[in-house]
Scaffold this motif. Structure first.
Motif, PDB file in Angstrom:
ATOM      1  N   LEU A 223      -1.111  -9.744   7.287  1.00  0.00           N
ATOM      2  CA  LEU A 223      -0.726 -10.299   5.993  1.00  0.00           C
ATOM      3  C   LEU A 223      -1.303  -9.485   4.841  1.00  0.00           C
ATOM      4  CD1 LEU A 223       0.776 -12.492   4.453  1.00  0.00           C
ATOM      5  CD2 LEU A 223      -1.304 -13.850   4.510  1.00  0.00           C
ATOM      6  N   ALA A 224      -2.555  -9.053   4.968  1.00  0.00           N
ATOM      7  CA  ALA A 224      -3.159  -8.241   3.917  1.00  0.00           C
ATOM      8  C   ALA A 224      -2.410  -6.915   3.768  1.00  0.00           C
ATOM      9  CB  ALA A 224      -4.632  -7.991   4.220  1.00  0.00           C
ATOM     10  N   ALA A 225      -2.087  -6.274   4.892  1.00  0.00           N
ATOM     11  CA  ALA A 225      -1.353  -5.003   4.837  1.00  0.00           C
ATOM     12  C   ALA A 225       0.051  -5.210   4.281  1.00  0.00           C
ATOM     13  CB  ALA A 225      -1.279  -4.390   6.230  1.00  0.00           C
ATOM     14  N   GLY A 226       0.701  -6.274   4.703  1.00  0.00           N
ATOM     15  CA  GLY A 226       2.048  -6.554   4.204  1.00  0.00           C
ATOM     16  C   GLY A 226       2.064  -6.854   2.716  1.00  0.00           C
ATOM     17  N   THR A 227       1.056  -7.573   2.246  1.00  0.00           N
ATOM     18  CA  THR A 227       0.962  -7.870   0.821  1.00  0.00           C
ATOM     19  C   THR A 227       0.756  -6.595   0.021  1.00  0.00           C
ATOM     20  OG1 THR A 227       0.046 -10.058   1.275  1.00  0.00           O
ATOM     21  CG2 THR A 227      -0.339  -9.163  -0.921  1.00  0.00           C
ATOM     22  N   ARG A 228      -0.130  -5.735   0.502  1.00  0.00           N
ATOM     23  CA  ARG A 228      -0.382  -4.463  -0.195  1.00  0.00           C
ATOM     24  C   ARG A 228       0.867  -3.582  -0.179  1.00  0.00           C
ATOM     25  NH1 ARG A 228      -0.643  -1.924  -3.867  1.00  0.00           N
ATOM     26  NH2 ARG A 228      -1.381   0.188  -3.859  1.00  0.00           N
ATOM     27  N   ALA A 229       1.552  -3.541   0.952  1.00  0.00           N
ATOM     28  CA  ALA A 229       2.774  -2.739   1.045  1.00  0.00           C
ATOM     29  C   ALA A 229       3.850  -3.282   0.108  1.00  0.00           C
ATOM     30  CB  ALA A 229       3.286  -2.713   2.485  1.00  0.00           C
ATOM     31  N   ALA A 230       3.969  -4.600   0.011  1.00  0.00           N
ATOM     32  CA  ALA A 230       4.970  -5.197  -0.878  1.00  0.00           C
ATOM     33  C   ALA A 230       4.687  -4.868  -2.336  1.00  0.00           C
ATOM     34  CB  ALA A 230       5.016  -6.713  -0.674  1.00  0.00           C
ATOM     35  N   VAL A 231       3.426  -4.909  -2.716  1.00  0.00           N
ATOM     36  CA  VAL A 231       3.059  -4.552  -4.087  1.00  0.00           C
ATOM     37  C   VAL A 231       3.403  -3.089  -4.344  1.00  0.00           C
ATOM     38  CG1 VAL A 231       1.106  -4.215  -5.657  1.00  0.00           C
ATOM     39  CG2 VAL A 231       1.296  -6.334  -4.344  1.00  0.00           C
TER      40      VAL A 231
END
Length: 103
Positions: A51-59
């Motif tokens: 989730l942390a990686a996905g959130t950073r990638a989405a940003v």
């Protein structure tokens, strides 16, 4: 003016809690026993990492920063794999083979 929702400054913790809650009771039947603690911890850590990686990638995608998006996705995948290797179940022992035949 309606209040703004709080900024998500720590998606890892959010994923950790959600993953732990879901993992603790996922696939448990009516008379099933709870999951081993190690499995719950492993899944919670993996889901928090993802989730942390996905959130950073989405940003990063929103900012059209493709390199950062790819780096975040790769780091998340590596993190999940490392957690699996460290906390995953050991491979089951294979019966010994003598002359190509299993005992």
């Amino acid at each position: 003016m309606p209040p703004r929702p709080p900024a998500d400054h720590n998606p890892f913790v959010r994923g950790l809690v959600v993953g732990g809650c879901l993992s603790a009771f996922r696939d448990m039947g009516r008379r099933g026993s709870p999951r081993p603690t190690k499995t719950v911890v492993r899944r919670a850590l993996q889901e928090g990492t993802a989730l942390a990686a996905g959130t950073r990638a989405a940003v990063a995608v929103g900012q059209r920063d493709w390199t950062s998006a790819l780096t975040a996705a790769a780091a998340g995948a590596a993190g999940v794999l490392i957690i699996e290797r460290l906390l995953g179940d050991p491979p089951k022992a294979q019966p010994e083979c003598i002359d190509g035949e299993k005992e």
